[in-house]
Design a protein around this motif. Structure first.
Motif, mmCIF file in Angstrom:
data_model
loop_
_atom_site.group_PDB
_atom_site.id
_atom_site.type_symbol
_atom_site.label_atom_id
_atom_site.label_comp_id
_atom_site.label_asym_id
_atom_site.label_seq_id
_atom_site.Cartn_x
_atom_site.Cartn_y
_atom_site.Cartn_z
ATOM 1 N N LEU A 15 0.673 -1.167 -0.105
ATOM 2 C CA LEU A 15 -0.048 -0.089 0.069
ATOM 3 C C LEU A 15 0.962 1.259 0.178
ATOM 4 O O LEU A 15 1.777 1.362 1.214
ATOM 5 C CB LEU A 15 -0.818 0.113 1.213
ATOM 6 C CG LEU A 15 -1.525 -1.256 1.589
ATOM 7 C CD1 LEU A 15 -2.527 -1.097 2.760
ATOM 8 C CD2 LEU A 15 -2.524 -1.918 0.541
ATOM 9 N N ILE A 16 0.885 2.036 -1.040
ATOM 10 C CA ILE A 16 1.695 3.239 -1.192
ATOM 11 C C ILE A 16 1.058 4.504 -1.041
ATOM 12 O O ILE A 16 0.073 4.924 -1.748
ATOM 13 C CB ILE A 16 2.332 3.080 -2.333
ATOM 14 C CG1 ILE A 16 3.311 1.975 -2.624
ATOM 15 C CG2 ILE A 16 3.550 4.207 -2.699
ATOM 16 C CD1 ILE A 16 3.875 1.572 -4.111
ATOM 17 N N VAL A 57 -1.793 1.964 -4.695
ATOM 18 C CA VAL A 57 -1.300 3.525 -4.684
ATOM 19 C C VAL A 57 -2.321 4.333 -4.573
ATOM 20 O O VAL A 57 -3.258 4.619 -5.318
ATOM 21 C CB VAL A 57 -0.374 3.803 -5.811
ATOM 22 C CG1 VAL A 57 0.129 5.012 -5.645
ATOM 23 C CG2 VAL A 57 0.624 2.716 -6.303
ATOM 24 N N ALA A 58 -2.322 5.325 -3.584
ATOM 25 C CA ALA A 58 -3.252 6.291 -3.400
ATOM 26 C C ALA A 58 -2.698 7.854 -3.795
ATOM 27 O O ALA A 58 -1.519 8.079 -3.303
ATOM 28 C CB ALA A 58 -3.642 6.368 -1.802
ATOM 29 N N VAL A 80 -7.806 7.204 -5.446
ATOM 30 C CA VAL A 80 -7.829 8.574 -4.940
ATOM 31 C C VAL A 80 -7.673 8.507 -3.295
ATOM 32 O O VAL A 80 -8.377 8.031 -2.749
ATOM 33 C CB VAL A 80 -8.782 9.230 -5.284
ATOM 34 C CG1 VAL A 80 -8.949 10.712 -4.768
ATOM 35 C CG2 VAL A 80 -9.223 9.199 -7.176
ATOM 36 N N GLY A 81 -6.598 9.363 -3.160
ATOM 37 C CA GLY A 81 -6.430 9.502 -1.688
ATOM 38 C C GLY A 81 -7.308 10.148 -0.707
ATOM 39 O O GLY A 81 -8.180 11.048 -1.472
ATOM 40 N N LYS A 91 -8.228 4.212 3.477
ATOM 41 C CA LYS A 91 -8.714 3.881 2.005
ATOM 42 C C LYS A 91 -7.979 2.824 1.605
ATOM 43 O O LYS A 91 -8.491 1.884 0.822
ATOM 44 C CB LYS A 91 -8.738 5.345 1.134
ATOM 45 C CG LYS A 91 -9.723 6.094 1.528
ATOM 46 C CD LYS A 91 -9.991 7.303 0.643
ATOM 47 C CE LYS A 91 -10.489 6.583 -0.677
ATOM 48 N NZ LYS A 91 -10.959 7.997 -1.738
ATOM 49 N N LEU A 92 -6.675 2.780 1.823
ATOM 50 C CA LEU A 92 -5.740 1.885 1.113
ATOM 51 C C LEU A 92 -6.017 0.483 1.977
ATOM 52 O O LEU A 92 -6.250 -0.706 1.109
ATOM 53 C CB LEU A 92 -4.322 2.095 1.277
ATOM 54 C CG LEU A 92 -3.720 3.291 0.365
ATOM 55 C CD1 LEU A 92 -2.413 3.755 0.779
ATOM 56 C CD2 LEU A 92 -3.585 2.581 -1.013
ATOM 57 N N ILE A 93 -6.331 0.307 3.190
ATOM 58 C CA ILE A 93 -6.438 -0.740 3.942
ATOM 59 C C ILE A 93 -7.926 -1.225 3.608
ATOM 60 O O ILE A 93 -7.861 -2.463 3.319
ATOM 61 C CB ILE A 93 -6.252 -0.463 5.379
ATOM 62 C CG1 ILE A 93 -4.817 -0.220 5.834
ATOM 63 C CG2 ILE A 93 -6.798 -1.631 6.376
ATOM 64 C CD1 ILE A 93 -4.808 0.358 7.121
#
Length: 230
Positions: A15-16, A57-58, A80-81, A91-93
Protein backbone atom coordinates in the motif's frame (compact mmCIF):
# COMPACT_ATOMS: atom_id res chain seq x y z
CA UNK A 1 2.54 -15.79 5.36
CA UNK A 2 6.11 -14.94 4.48
CA UNK A 3 8.12 -17.79 3.02
CA UNK A 4 11.85 -17.07 3.15
CA UNK A 5 12.46 -19.51 0.28
CA UNK A 6 10.00 -17.84 -2.07
CA UNK A 7 10.78 -14.92 -4.29
CA UNK A 8 7.64 -13.15 -3.11
CA UNK A 9 5.89 -13.23 0.27
CA UNK A 10 2.65 -15.16 0.02
CA UNK A 11 -0.50 -13.06 -0.18
CA UNK A 12 1.08 -9.72 0.76
CA UNK A 13 0.01 -6.43 -0.80
CA UNK A 14 1.93 -3.15 -0.87
CA UNK A 15 0.00 0.00 0.00
CA UNK A 16 1.76 3.16 -1.18
CA UNK A 17 0.89 6.56 0.26
CA UNK A 18 1.42 9.06 -2.57
CA UNK A 19 -1.47 11.47 -2.07
CA UNK A 20 0.45 14.28 -0.39
CA UNK A 21 0.55 17.69 -2.02
CA UNK A 22 4.21 18.23 -1.18
CA UNK A 23 3.54 21.66 0.33
CA UNK A 24 6.71 21.75 2.42
CA UNK A 25 8.83 20.55 -0.46
CA UNK A 26 7.32 23.14 -2.82
CA UNK A 27 7.70 21.06 -5.99
CA UNK A 28 4.14 19.91 -6.49
CA UNK A 29 2.70 16.52 -5.51
CA UNK A 30 5.51 14.51 -3.95
CA UNK A 31 4.68 11.37 -5.93
CA UNK A 32 6.01 13.03 -9.08
CA UNK A 33 9.17 14.61 -7.68
CA UNK A 34 12.13 13.24 -9.68
CA UNK A 35 15.10 11.54 -8.07
CA UNK A 36 17.85 9.83 -10.01
CA UNK A 37 15.89 9.65 -13.25
CA UNK A 38 12.71 8.28 -11.65
CA UNK A 39 9.85 9.88 -9.76
CA UNK A 40 9.45 8.99 -6.10
CA UNK A 41 6.34 7.03 -7.07
CA UNK A 42 8.22 4.98 -9.67
CA UNK A 43 10.92 4.17 -7.14
CA UNK A 44 8.31 2.83 -4.71
CA UNK A 45 6.68 0.71 -7.40
CA UNK A 46 10.08 -0.72 -8.34
CA UNK A 47 10.75 -1.61 -4.69
CA UNK A 48 7.68 -3.81 -4.43
CA UNK A 49 7.56 -5.41 -7.88
CA UNK A 50 9.28 -8.60 -6.69
CA UNK A 51 8.00 -8.58 -3.11
CA UNK A 52 4.25 -8.01 -3.16
CA UNK A 53 1.48 -9.91 -4.90
CA UNK A 54 -0.05 -6.60 -5.94
CA UNK A 55 0.31 -2.87 -5.28
CA UNK A 56 -2.29 -0.27 -4.28
CA UNK A 57 -1.33 3.39 -4.74
CA UNK A 58 -3.23 6.40 -3.37
CA UNK A 59 -2.66 9.70 -5.22
CA UNK A 60 -4.30 13.15 -5.26
CA UNK A 61 -7.60 13.22 -7.17
CA UNK A 62 -6.24 15.77 -9.64
CA UNK A 63 -3.32 13.48 -10.50
CA UNK A 64 -5.19 10.20 -10.92
CA UNK A 65 -4.75 10.00 -14.70
CA UNK A 66 -1.15 11.21 -14.46
CA UNK A 67 -0.33 8.42 -12.03
CA UNK A 68 -2.11 5.80 -14.10
CA UNK A 69 -0.16 6.84 -17.20
CA UNK A 70 3.09 6.71 -15.24
CA UNK A 71 2.79 3.45 -13.30
CA UNK A 72 -0.48 1.87 -14.30
CA UNK A 73 0.10 -1.79 -15.15
CA UNK A 74 -1.20 -5.25 -14.28
CA UNK A 75 -0.87 -5.70 -10.54
CA UNK A 76 -0.94 -1.96 -9.80
CA UNK A 77 -4.21 -0.30 -8.74
CA UNK A 78 -4.48 3.49 -8.50
CA UNK A 79 -6.84 5.00 -5.91
CA UNK A 80 -7.76 8.56 -4.99
CA UNK A 81 -6.37 9.43 -1.57
CA UNK A 82 -8.24 11.07 1.28
CA UNK A 83 -7.99 14.63 2.68
CA UNK A 84 -5.52 13.56 5.39
CA UNK A 85 -2.75 10.97 5.66
CA UNK A 86 -4.90 8.95 8.07
CA UNK A 87 -7.84 9.00 5.67
CA UNK A 88 -5.59 7.84 2.85
CA UNK A 89 -4.26 5.01 5.00
CA UNK A 90 -7.79 3.84 5.76
CA UNK A 91 -8.78 3.94 2.10
CA UNK A 92 -5.78 1.82 1.14
CA UNK A 93 -6.44 -0.69 3.91
CA UNK A 94 -10.14 -0.80 3.03
CA UNK A 95 -9.30 -1.69 -0.57
CA UNK A 96 -6.76 -4.35 0.38
CA UNK A 97 -7.57 -8.05 0.10
CA UNK A 98 -4.39 -9.84 1.21
CA UNK A 99 -3.87 -11.10 4.78
CA UNK A 100 -0.56 -9.23 5.11
CA UNK A 101 -0.10 -5.58 4.15
CA UNK A 102 3.00 -3.44 3.62
CA UNK A 103 2.35 0.28 4.14
CA UNK A 104 4.92 2.54 2.51
CA UNK A 105 5.29 6.23 1.70
CA UNK A 106 6.95 7.59 -1.44
CA UNK A 107 8.97 10.02 0.69
CA UNK A 108 11.14 7.07 1.82
CA UNK A 109 12.93 6.34 -1.48
CA UNK A 110 15.82 4.30 -0.03
CA UNK A 111 13.94 1.42 1.60
CA UNK A 112 15.38 -1.86 0.36
CA UNK A 113 14.06 -5.24 -0.70
CA UNK A 114 16.10 -6.89 2.05
CA UNK A 115 14.58 -4.67 4.73
CA UNK A 116 11.03 -5.37 3.54
CA UNK A 117 11.63 -9.12 3.60
CA UNK A 118 13.05 -8.80 7.11
CA UNK A 119 9.92 -6.94 8.22
CA UNK A 120 7.63 -9.55 6.71
CA UNK A 121 9.46 -12.22 8.63
CA UNK A 122 9.52 -10.20 11.88
CA UNK A 123 5.77 -9.47 11.71
CA UNK A 124 4.81 -13.15 11.61
CA UNK A 125 4.31 -13.67 15.36
CA UNK A 126 3.43 -10.23 16.81
CA UNK A 127 1.25 -9.23 13.84
CA UNK A 128 3.14 -6.07 12.89
CA UNK A 129 6.72 -4.88 12.37
CA UNK A 130 8.41 -1.61 11.50
CA UNK A 131 11.98 -0.34 11.13
CA UNK A 132 13.34 2.07 13.71
CA UNK A 133 16.61 3.81 14.47
CA UNK A 134 17.83 4.80 17.93
CA UNK A 135 17.88 8.53 18.66
CA UNK A 136 21.42 9.88 18.91
CA UNK A 137 20.64 13.36 20.25
CA UNK A 138 18.94 14.79 23.32
CA UNK A 139 15.26 15.45 22.65
CA UNK A 140 13.63 18.51 24.21
CA UNK A 141 10.21 20.06 24.55
CA UNK A 142 9.79 23.45 22.95
CA UNK A 143 10.09 25.05 26.38
CA UNK A 144 13.53 23.47 26.83
CA UNK A 145 12.60 20.59 29.14
CA UNK A 146 14.60 17.43 28.37
CA UNK A 147 12.38 14.57 27.27
CA UNK A 148 14.84 11.85 26.27
CA UNK A 149 18.57 11.27 26.38
CA UNK A 150 20.43 9.70 23.44
CA UNK A 151 19.47 6.05 23.08
CA UNK A 152 16.19 6.35 24.98
CA UNK A 153 13.73 6.24 22.07
CA UNK A 154 13.36 4.95 18.54
CA UNK A 155 12.55 6.98 15.45
CA UNK A 156 10.09 5.00 13.37
CA UNK A 157 10.53 4.58 9.63
CA UNK A 158 8.61 3.06 6.70
CA UNK A 159 7.49 0.63 5.50
CA UNK A 160 5.30 -1.01 8.14
CA UNK A 161 4.09 -4.61 7.79
CA UNK A 162 0.92 -5.72 9.55
CA UNK A 163 -1.99 -8.13 9.59
CA UNK A 164 -4.92 -7.00 7.48
CA UNK A 165 -7.50 -8.77 9.65
CA UNK A 166 -6.14 -7.20 12.83
CA UNK A 167 -6.05 -3.64 11.55
CA UNK A 168 -9.55 -3.81 10.06
CA UNK A 169 -10.85 -5.16 13.38
CA UNK A 170 -9.04 -2.33 15.16
CA UNK A 171 -10.65 0.32 12.95
CA UNK A 172 -14.07 -1.13 13.74
CA UNK A 173 -13.32 -0.79 17.46
CA UNK A 174 -11.99 2.70 16.91
CA UNK A 175 -15.20 3.79 15.20
CA UNK A 176 -17.36 2.15 17.86
CA UNK A 177 -15.45 3.94 20.62
CA UNK A 178 -15.74 7.27 18.79
CA UNK A 179 -12.10 8.08 19.50
CA UNK A 180 -11.21 11.70 18.80
CA UNK A 181 -8.00 12.90 17.21
CA UNK A 182 -5.97 11.32 14.46
CA UNK A 183 -4.26 8.17 15.81
CA UNK A 184 -1.26 6.74 13.99
CA UNK A 185 -1.42 3.32 12.38
CA UNK A 186 0.61 1.80 15.22
CA UNK A 187 -1.84 3.25 17.75
CA UNK A 188 -4.71 1.74 15.78
CA UNK A 189 -2.99 -1.65 15.84
CA UNK A 190 -2.63 -1.37 19.63
CA UNK A 191 -6.42 -1.23 19.85
CA UNK A 192 -6.50 -4.73 18.35
CA UNK A 193 -3.88 -5.90 20.85
CA UNK A 194 -1.06 -5.74 18.30
CA UNK A 195 2.19 -4.30 19.67
CA UNK A 196 4.45 -3.50 16.71
CA UNK A 197 7.85 -5.19 16.78
CA UNK A 198 10.69 -2.89 15.78
CA UNK A 199 13.65 -4.13 13.78
CA UNK A 200 16.85 -2.23 13.19
CA UNK A 201 16.30 0.46 10.58
CA UNK A 202 18.84 2.37 8.53
CA UNK A 203 20.06 5.95 8.62
CA UNK A 204 20.01 5.75 4.82
CA UNK A 205 16.24 5.31 4.86
CA UNK A 206 15.70 9.06 4.98
CA UNK A 207 12.37 10.85 4.68
CA UNK A 208 12.12 13.60 2.07
CA UNK A 209 10.07 16.51 3.40
CA UNK A 210 12.21 19.54 2.53
CA UNK A 211 14.50 20.75 -0.25
CA UNK A 212 17.47 19.99 1.99
CA UNK A 213 16.27 16.38 2.28
CA UNK A 214 15.96 16.17 -1.51
CA UNK A 215 19.46 17.54 -1.97
CA UNK A 216 20.78 14.87 0.39
CA UNK A 217 18.85 12.20 -1.52
CA UNK A 218 20.31 13.39 -4.82
CA UNK A 219 23.80 13.22 -3.34
CA UNK A 220 23.13 9.68 -2.11
CA UNK A 221 22.00 8.61 -5.60
CA UNK A 222 25.08 10.21 -7.16
CA UNK A 223 27.33 8.38 -4.69
CA UNK A 224 25.60 5.07 -5.43
CA UNK A 225 26.25 5.53 -9.14
CA UNK A 226 29.87 6.48 -8.54
CA UNK A 227 30.42 3.37 -6.42
CA UNK A 228 28.77 1.14 -9.00
CA UNK A 229 31.24 2.34 -11.64
CA UNK A 230 34.31 1.75 -9.46
Amino acid sequence: MFDAKARKPQAAQALIQAAGGGTRLGLGPKAFVPLGGQTLLERSITLFRDIAESILVAVPAADFERARALVGAPGVTILVGGPTRSDTTRKLIGAATAPWLILHDVVHPFATTASVRQLLDAAREPGAAAPGIVNTEYLYRRDGEILHAPGDVLVGQKPVVFSSEAVKRAYERLDAADVSGDPSLLEVLEIAGIRTAFVEGSARNIKITSLEDLELAEAMVALERLRSKS
